[in-house]
Design a protein around this motif. Structure first.
Motif, mmCIF file in Angstrom:
data_model
loop_
_atom_site.group_PDB
_atom_site.id
_atom_site.type_symbol
_atom_site.label_atom_id
_atom_site.label_comp_id
_atom_site.label_asym_id
_atom_site.label_seq_id
_atom_site.Cartn_x
_atom_site.Cartn_y
_atom_site.Cartn_z
ATOM 1 N N GLN A 1 10.654 3.277 3.541
ATOM 2 C CA GLN A 1 10.592 2.203 2.552
ATOM 3 C C GLN A 1 11.471 1.035 3.016
ATOM 4 O OE1 GLN A 1 11.440 3.757 -1.345
ATOM 5 N NE2 GLN A 1 12.152 1.773 -2.060
ATOM 6 N N ARG B 1 6.054 1.416 -1.706
ATOM 7 C CA ARG B 1 5.863 2.290 -2.866
ATOM 8 C C ARG B 1 5.439 1.493 -4.093
ATOM 9 N NH1 ARG B 1 11.002 5.923 -3.630
ATOM 10 N NH2 ARG B 1 9.632 6.838 -5.204
ATOM 11 N N ASP C 1 5.147 9.779 -8.615
ATOM 12 C CA ASP C 1 5.343 10.533 -7.380
ATOM 13 C C ASP C 1 5.478 12.006 -7.747
ATOM 14 O OD1 ASP C 1 5.541 8.096 -5.865
ATOM 15 O OD2 ASP C 1 7.614 7.903 -6.535
ATOM 16 N N VAL D 1 1.664 4.798 -2.908
ATOM 17 C CA VAL D 1 1.860 3.638 -2.028
ATOM 18 C C VAL D 1 0.794 2.579 -2.293
ATOM 19 C CG1 VAL D 1 3.002 4.938 -0.191
ATOM 20 C CG2 VAL D 1 0.513 4.752 -0.181
#
Length: 152
Positions: free
Chosen positions: A116, A123, A128, A151
């Motif tokens: 990231q 993201r 998640d 994502v």
């Protein structure tokens, strides 16, 4: 009459206190105090796996979020793999050679945060999912942490 919970949610964050709260709720689930893996009469529920869902992020991994621990069946993982193939999620699989499940979990999240930070992933901070599997339930005998990170 026995009952079981499908999920339980807490509001938390990645602070030291937040991590302790996550650990405490997992202890309650594994012990059967919260009947997700076991029903209210402590009968183990066959065919389910516990997973963590991270959602309702206030900002990013540094802010508050909802942690939901859910009982899922194998079709959940098949559906998530389909989402990965469509590009909506990136899947991570980390293991620990020494047998420590917390180490493979930390390695998996550190990989996400590193990618990231470097811009390799972007993201969405929607939902998640994390599944940690003790070594006694894996083909290679090592604990694994599977992450499905949303994502763009």
């Amino acid at each position: 009459m026995a009952y079981k919970l499908k999920e339980v949610t807490i509001r938390t964050n990645n602070s030291e206190e937040g991590i302790k709260n996550i650990s405490d709720i997992w202890k309650d689930i594994v012990s059967g105090k919260l009947p997700i893996l076991f029903d209210s009469e402590h009968v183990f529920q066959q065919g389910i796996s516990p997973i963590s869902k991270y959602s309702n992020y206030s900002s990013d991994e540094n802010g508050d979020y909802d942690l939901t621990i859910m009982a899922v069946t194998v079709d959940f993982f098949q559906k998530m793999d389909e989402e990965v193939s469509k590009g909506f999620y990136k899947k991570y699989d980390e293991k620990d050679e020494s047998g420590e499940i917390s180490v493979c979990t930390r390695k998996a999240w550190e990989k996400v945060w590193s990618e990231q930070k470097s811009g390799d992933i972007h993201r969405t901070f929607t939902s998640d999912f994390e599944s940690t599997v003790p070594g006694e339930y894996t083909k290679d005998g090592k604990p694994h942490c599977y992450l499905y990170v949303a994502v763009k």
